[in-house]
Design an enzyme around this catalytic site. Structure first.
Site, PDB file in Angstrom:
ATOM      1  N   ARG A  76      18.932  14.474  15.199  1.00 17.60           N
ATOM      2  CA  ARG A  76      19.169  15.249  13.974  1.00 17.60           C
ATOM      3  C   ARG A  76      20.451  14.866  13.263  1.00 17.60           C
ATOM      4  O   ARG A  76      20.610  15.123  12.075  1.00 17.60           O
ATOM      5  CB  ARG A  76      19.200  16.751  14.306  1.00 17.60           C
ATOM      6  N   GLN A 106       0.369   5.874   7.227  1.00 16.84           N
ATOM      7  CA  GLN A 106      -1.024   5.637   7.585  1.00 16.84           C
ATOM      8  C   GLN A 106      -1.966   6.455   6.711  1.00 16.84           C
ATOM      9  O   GLN A 106      -1.602   7.506   6.181  1.00 16.84           O
ATOM     10  CB  GLN A 106      -1.252   5.991   9.056  1.00 16.84           C
ATOM     11  N   GLU A 122      -6.224   9.010  -6.571  1.00 22.27           N
ATOM     12  CA  GLU A 122      -7.370   9.455  -5.773  1.00 22.27           C
ATOM     13  C   GLU A 122      -6.922  10.493  -4.757  1.00 22.27           C
ATOM     14  O   GLU A 122      -6.023  10.246  -3.956  1.00 22.27           O
ATOM     15  CB  GLU A 122      -8.008   8.267  -5.053  1.00 22.27           C
ATOM     16  N   LYS A 150      -0.640  11.271   1.487  1.00 23.22           N
ATOM     17  CA  LYS A 150       0.256  10.664   0.490  1.00 23.22           C
ATOM     18  C   LYS A 150      -0.140  11.055  -0.929  1.00 23.22           C
ATOM     19  O   LYS A 150       0.703  11.400  -1.757  1.00 23.22           O
ATOM     20  CB  LYS A 150       0.260   9.139   0.636  1.00 23.22           C
ATOM     21  N   SER A 151      -1.445  10.997  -1.213  1.00 25.77           N
ATOM     22  CA  SER A 151      -1.906  11.317  -2.568  1.00 25.77           C
ATOM     23  C   SER A 151      -1.733  12.799  -2.889  1.00 25.77           C
ATOM     24  O   SER A 151      -1.371  13.167  -4.007  1.00 25.77           O
ATOM     25  CB  SER A 151      -3.376  10.913  -2.733  1.00 25.77           C
ATOM     26  N   HIS A 175       0.847  -1.187   0.000  1.00 25.54           N
ATOM     27  CA  HIS A 175       0.000   0.000   0.000  1.00 25.54           C
ATOM     28  C   HIS A 175       0.884   1.238   0.000  1.00 25.54           C
ATOM     29  O   HIS A 175       1.845   1.332   0.760  1.00 25.54           O
ATOM     30  CB  HIS A 175      -0.902   0.006   1.234  1.00 25.54           C
ATOM     31  N   ASP A 234      -2.100   3.846  -4.369  1.00 30.11           N
ATOM     32  CA  ASP A 234      -2.844   2.999  -3.449  1.00 30.11           C
ATOM     33  C   ASP A 234      -2.301   1.573  -3.390  1.00 30.11           C
ATOM     34  O   ASP A 234      -1.870   1.113  -2.337  1.00 30.11           O
ATOM     35  CB  ASP A 234      -4.328   2.971  -3.804  1.00 30.11           C
TER      36      ASP A 234
END
Length: 320
Positions: free
Chosen positions: A248, A157, A205, A162-163, A141, A180
């Site tokens: 860091r 998650q 999407e 993300k899209s 995914h 996806d």
């Protein structure tokens, strides 16, 4: 065990290899397959009675050997020699088919094909074809992109954006492979190739906008059919406490194992005010530099250590 029928191999390579069916039609559904972690290259080769290939190729030297075998010039029985496990026989180089071989394959239900292509090229084509067709695969995914010619899988998650991040990267000139669901195929010992399921091709999407056809909106260069996976960027939700706990100056290289292939991994915290598209581009540029042997963090730490030593030396000289 991944496998493919002789019929499918014939149909997929009919024109490329100039194939024709000579005998053994009843064996069209014979399967050519490879066990997990076994090399696909071993499936195809010149006629071999000691370690039989599933696809036995007959070139000029092998054809000459068969002629001597049939004429009785060799102290071996044809039927006994050929009584070995094989799924397919191909006579290459446009050579005529031995009548005895044709009868044998017809009787045993072993597909016998002919090709006008020279045997070395034929084997190279079939090895590449089988390597891709029989590759072990899994589904992941995420969003798979081509960023600066590097295959980047963005995971995290649901609801982290993300899209939306992918859409911004595409608008900056990068390309989409899959959204996806990403199909990953192990095409080599250390190579994973990412592809898009046919149903999802060209689509992205985005919440609030629905399903977008990226090819229609941004043009042909915005889509790639496949790409080798080289970098995984994992998005994680972050608050102020999380950001304060980050090391860091960490120089630890993270990797993720997929189908026994280790892929470089980077974790990017998602927080208010962070430009994720710029950070993804920077992460990819940094990965490219590391491939060339340049590690910015390591270089900074080495410079810092050198400066500390120089200061200590200067302090000691001052005391003296």
């Amino acid at each position: 065990m991944p496998s493919i029928s002789v019929r499918q191999l014939y149909q997929d390579n009919l024109h490329k290899l100039q194939l024709a069916w000579a005998a053994g039609n009843s064996g069209a559904d014979n399967r050519i397959g490879v066990e997990a972690d076994k090399p696909v290259l071993a499936l195809v080769g010149h006629l071999n009675f000691i370690h039989p290939n599933q696809v036995q190729v007959i070139g000029a030297a092998e054809a000459e050997y068969l002629i001597r075998l049939e004429s009785g010039g060799l102290p071996f029985d044809f039927a006994e020699l050929f009584d070995i496990p094989m799924s397919l026989v191909i006579v290459a180089n446009g050579l005529p088919v031995s009548p005895k071989l044709r009868d044998f394959c017809h009787t045993r239900g072993i597909p016998l094909l002919t090709s006008k292509v020279e045997s070395p090229h034929l084997m190279d084509v079939l090895r590449i074809y089988l390597q891709r067709t029989l590759a072990v695969s899994t589904m992941r995914h995420g969003v798979f992109l081509d960023v600066f010619e590097i295959g980047v899988l963005i995971t995290g998650q649901s609801g982290l954006g993300k899209s939306e991040l992918a859409l911004e990267l595409i608008s900056r000139g990068h390309s989409l492979i899959a959204d996806d669901a990403v199909e990953l195929f192990r095409t080599g010992p250390e190579t994973l190739e990412g592809r898009c399921p046919p149903m999802l091709r060209d689509f992205l999407e985005v919440r609030g906008l629905g399903v977008l056809n990226i090819r229609h909106i941004f043009g042909e260069p915005s889509i790639r059919p496949k790409k080798v996976l080289q970098l995984i960027i994992n998005l994680v939700a972050a608050d102020d406490d999380y950001m304060k706990q980050l090391d860091r100056l960490s120089i630890r290289t993270e990797t993720e194992s997929i189908l026994n292939v280790n892929i470089r991994s980077v974790t990017l915290p998602v927080a208010v005010g962070r430009n994720l598209a710029v950070m993804v581009e920077a992460a990819v540029r940094n990965y490219i530099l590391q491939l060339r042997g340049k590690d910015s963090t390591k270089e900074f730490l080495e410079r810092h250590q050198t400066l500390l030593k120089e200061n200590e030396q200067h302090h000691e000289d001052s005391i003296d």
